[in-house]
Motif scaffolding. Structure first.
Motif, short mmCIF file in Angstrom:
data_model
loop_
_atom_site.label_atom_id
_atom_site.label_comp_id
_atom_site.label_asym_id
_atom_site.label_seq_id
_atom_site.Cartn_x
_atom_site.Cartn_y
_atom_site.Cartn_z
N ALA A 128 0.83 -1.22 0.00
CA ALA A 128 0.00 0.00 0.00
C ALA A 128 0.86 1.26 0.00
O ALA A 128 0.40 2.32 -0.42
CB ALA A 128 -0.92 0.00 1.22
N LYS A 147 -10.74 -9.09 6.32
CA LYS A 147 -11.88 -9.18 5.42
C LYS A 147 -12.12 -7.83 4.74
O LYS A 147 -12.04 -7.72 3.55
CB LYS A 147 -13.12 -9.61 6.19
CG LYS A 147 -14.28 -9.95 5.31
CD LYS A 147 -15.43 -10.51 6.08
CE LYS A 147 -16.53 -10.95 5.13
NZ LYS A 147 -17.68 -11.48 5.85
N GLU A 148 -12.38 -6.83 5.56
CA GLU A 148 -12.63 -5.51 4.99
C GLU A 148 -11.76 -4.41 5.60
O GLU A 148 -11.49 -3.42 4.96
CB GLU A 148 -14.11 -5.13 5.18
CG GLU A 148 -15.05 -5.95 4.32
CD GLU A 148 -16.49 -5.80 4.71
OE1 GLU A 148 -16.78 -5.43 5.86
OE2 GLU A 148 -17.35 -6.06 3.85
N LYS A 149 -11.36 -4.62 6.85
CA LYS A 149 -10.59 -3.58 7.54
C LYS A 149 -9.21 -4.08 7.93
O LYS A 149 -9.03 -5.28 8.15
CB LYS A 149 -11.36 -3.12 8.78
CG LYS A 149 -12.67 -2.45 8.43
CD LYS A 149 -13.39 -1.99 9.64
CE LYS A 149 -14.66 -1.24 9.23
NZ LYS A 149 -15.42 -0.79 10.37
N PRO A 150 -8.25 -3.15 8.05
CA PRO A 150 -6.89 -3.59 8.37
C PRO A 150 -6.73 -4.07 9.82
O PRO A 150 -7.34 -3.53 10.74
CB PRO A 150 -6.04 -2.33 8.14
CG PRO A 150 -7.00 -1.21 8.17
CD PRO A 150 -8.34 -1.72 7.80
N THR A 161 -10.92 -17.40 9.33
CA THR A 161 -10.01 -17.80 8.24
C THR A 161 -9.27 -16.62 7.63
O THR A 161 -8.04 -16.67 7.46
CB THR A 161 -10.83 -18.51 7.13
OG1 THR A 161 -11.64 -19.50 7.75
CG2 THR A 161 -9.94 -19.15 6.10
N LEU A 162 -10.01 -15.54 7.34
CA LEU A 162 -9.37 -14.40 6.65
C LEU A 162 -8.39 -13.66 7.57
O LEU A 162 -7.35 -13.19 7.12
CB LEU A 162 -10.43 -13.44 6.11
CG LEU A 162 -11.36 -14.04 5.05
CD1 LEU A 162 -12.37 -13.02 4.59
CD2 LEU A 162 -10.56 -14.56 3.86
N ASP A 188 -16.24 -16.60 1.06
CA ASP A 188 -14.81 -16.26 1.20
C ASP A 188 -14.04 -16.66 -0.05
O ASP A 188 -13.22 -15.90 -0.56
CB ASP A 188 -14.22 -16.97 2.42
CG ASP A 188 -14.74 -16.38 3.71
OD1 ASP A 188 -15.32 -15.28 3.64
OD2 ASP A 188 -14.59 -17.02 4.76
N SER A 214 -17.15 -10.46 -0.37
CA SER A 214 -17.12 -9.26 0.47
C SER A 214 -16.25 -8.17 -0.12
O SER A 214 -16.31 -7.01 0.31
CB SER A 214 -16.62 -9.62 1.87
OG SER A 214 -15.30 -10.09 1.79
N THR A 215 -15.43 -8.51 -1.10
CA THR A 215 -14.56 -7.49 -1.69
C THR A 215 -14.94 -7.17 -3.14
O THR A 215 -14.21 -6.49 -3.83
CB THR A 215 -13.08 -7.93 -1.63
OG1 THR A 215 -12.98 -9.24 -2.17
CG2 THR A 215 -12.56 -7.93 -0.22
N TYR A 264 -17.98 -5.46 -5.35
CA TYR A 264 -19.04 -4.52 -5.03
C TYR A 264 -19.99 -4.29 -6.20
O TYR A 264 -19.62 -4.43 -7.35
CB TYR A 264 -18.43 -3.18 -4.60
CG TYR A 264 -17.54 -3.31 -3.39
CD1 TYR A 264 -18.06 -3.19 -2.11
CD2 TYR A 264 -16.18 -3.58 -3.53
CE1 TYR A 264 -17.26 -3.33 -0.99
CE2 TYR A 264 -15.36 -3.73 -2.42
CZ TYR A 264 -15.90 -3.60 -1.15
OH TYR A 264 -15.10 -3.75 -0.06
N MET A 271 -6.99 6.92 -2.14
CA MET A 271 -5.60 6.77 -1.74
C MET A 271 -5.45 5.89 -0.50
O MET A 271 -4.54 5.07 -0.41
CB MET A 271 -5.00 8.15 -1.47
CG MET A 271 -3.56 8.10 -1.05
SD MET A 271 -2.95 9.73 -0.73
CE MET A 271 -2.35 10.11 -2.33
N GLU A 300 -9.88 3.95 6.03
CA GLU A 300 -9.84 4.11 7.49
C GLU A 300 -9.12 5.41 7.88
O GLU A 300 -8.15 5.40 8.64
CB GLU A 300 -9.14 2.91 8.14
CG GLU A 300 -9.83 1.59 7.93
CD GLU A 300 -11.18 1.52 8.61
OE1 GLU A 300 -11.26 1.87 9.79
OE2 GLU A 300 -12.15 1.15 7.95
N LEU A 332 1.22 7.20 -2.26
CA LEU A 332 1.39 7.18 -0.81
C LEU A 332 2.75 6.60 -0.45
O LEU A 332 3.07 5.46 -0.77
CB LEU A 332 0.27 6.34 -0.17
CG LEU A 332 0.29 6.22 1.35
CD1 LEU A 332 0.19 7.59 2.00
CD2 LEU A 332 -0.84 5.32 1.83
#
Lengths: 184, 251
Positions: A69, A91-94, A153-154, B48, B53-54, B56, B98, B101, B132
């Protein structure tokens, strides 16, 4: 058992369950300062960065399954150890993980912050202890498999990828230091 | 002989039995719902693996059904011709995502050959081409209110105390009394950039897992959907009971 005793029992069990859930809830388990203090014995250890050059970027992309990143990764170090704080998406958040490497082996592995609603079980020692003394194996993968956790799992995969990344980057910094010493 | 004559009659009686008729009618009429529930259940079981979930959905019809509107731009700052903005906990550079959170942006300045951004609780180092370099959350109590520069140093105002931010070590050092600080001023992004931010943000709002899960439970349609799912479940239970009942009667 009388009705009063039964009500008391239900009340106590409910409070205990609520308490257990509150303790296990996602959140910040350790700040960066606390982690570095524990890992390297000082709140402000020396730090350096690893720049993601083309070669390293390819390696990191292979380890993580996605490009890094950021263009540079910070790490902290003392004479024998390097400490890494890595954010990796479960899954969705770090998930923020703290990993200490010594002699190309993982010395400690801990979850600093967990942001998702499921998978927080990876913070417990029964899981994190698996990483102790692991090193890089064939093709820069982990020397041993990590046992998963049902329903997490994730998160387990993200933790494993991060540990692998810390070992790869630690190896890179060691090679870089040796190369610099040889040049001198 | 007697038995042979009675068998068709028995079949006929059975065919006219209320249980068989209702079993048939309910079976045929709930086929669509059972098919939908089974299919979505199967797919969700492998969510999974399929990375639902990723992935959209960004179609306006589905987003409209969920009442999802474009998130408002919280704050925006400009540095080296790049507009940095935060919306929906995401950081955008010229409308392109970019970082995730992220709290509200408090300033953007140019220092040496990089751009420094400050949010409530983090600092970002960004190249001039908006890549970044590093993000860093210092362990300080208090939130960053402003970010500025005196021409050389990156100065952060955290709870009315001035700190100098070192872009190499990523450390904050308390340094009161710096004068001539030019504080970064908020700007208004162009309509095109707001549209880009909305498109990018909305494009990562509604996952396939959420939609399939709502289809599975009936919540895709407000109120009615849940009752439809309830009716389908009751139908399934009824079909199970009448199916066993009819099987025993036939024997």
């Amino acid at each position: 058992m009388g009705s009063k005793s039964l009500i008391s029992l239900v009340f106590v069990v409910s409070i205990a369950l609520y308490g257990a859930l509150a303790i296990a809830a996602p959140g910040v388990y350790q700040t960066r300062t606390e982690f570095l203090q524990e890992a390297l014995g000082t709140e402000k250890p020396d730090s350096d960065v690893v720049w993601m050059n083309a070669e390293l970027r390819n390696v990191v992309t292979k380890v993580l399954g996605h490009p890094p990143a950021m263009l540079r990764m910070r790490y902290w170090y003392d004479a024998s150890r390097t400490a890494w704080i890595i954010d990796e998406i479960g899954k969705e958040k770090p998930i923020t993980l703290g990993i200490v490497v010594e002699n190309q082996e993982i010395q400690s592995f801990s979850v600093l912050q967990f942001r998702e609603s499921r998978g927080w079980e990876i913070r417990y020692p029964f899981f994190t202890n698996q990483f102790a003394a692991l090193r890089l194996g064939k093709s820069r993968s982990m020397s041993q498999d990590i046992d998963g956790i049902s329903g997490a799992t994730l998160s387990v995969r993200a933790a494993t990828r991060s540990a692998n990344l810390a070992l790869v980057l630690d190896e890179y910094t060691k090679r870089r230091t040796q190369a610099a010493a040889t040049t001198r | 002989m007697n038995t042979l004559n009675e068998e068709p009659k028995r079949q006929q009686r059975l065919g006219k039995h209320w249980a068989r008729r209702t079993h048939r009618v309910l079976g045929v009429s709930s086929v669509t719902f059972i098919f939908l529930i089974s299919l979505t259940g199967l797919v969700l079981n492998h969510a999974d693996t399929l990375k639902l979930s990723t992935h959209y959905i960004s179609g306006p019809v589905m987003l409209g059904l969920y009442g999802i509107d474009a998130p408002p731009v919280e704050t925006a700052f400009e540095a080296r011709g790049v507009i940095f903005a935060t919306a929906d906990n995401k950081l955008f550079a010229n409308g392109q995502l970019m970082a995730d959170e992220v709290e509200a942006l408090r300033g953007a300045i140019t220092k040496d050959d990089v751009i420094v951004l400050a949010t409530d609780n983090e600092f970002f180092i960004v190249t001039q081409s908006a890549e970044l370099v590093e993000r860093f959350a210092p362990d300080v109590s208090g939130l960053t209110g402003r970010l500025g520069t005196d021409g050389q140093l990156a100065v952060a105002d955290i709870d009315s105390h001035q700190f100098v931010f070192d872009t190499n070590s990523m450390r904050l050092q308390s340094l009161p009394g710096i004068t001539n600080v030019t504080w970064s001023q908020a700007v208004t992004p162009s309509q095109q950039q707001v549209a880009n931010i909305a498109a990018t943000s909305l494009g990562k709002t509604l996952s396939w897992e959420r939609v399939l899960s709502d289809l599975h439970s009936g919540r895709i349609l407000p109120t009615v959907g849940r009752y439809l799912a309830d009716i389908t479940a009751i139908c399934l239970l009824y079909l199970c009971v009448t199916g066993i009942f009819l099987w025993f009667r036939r024997r």
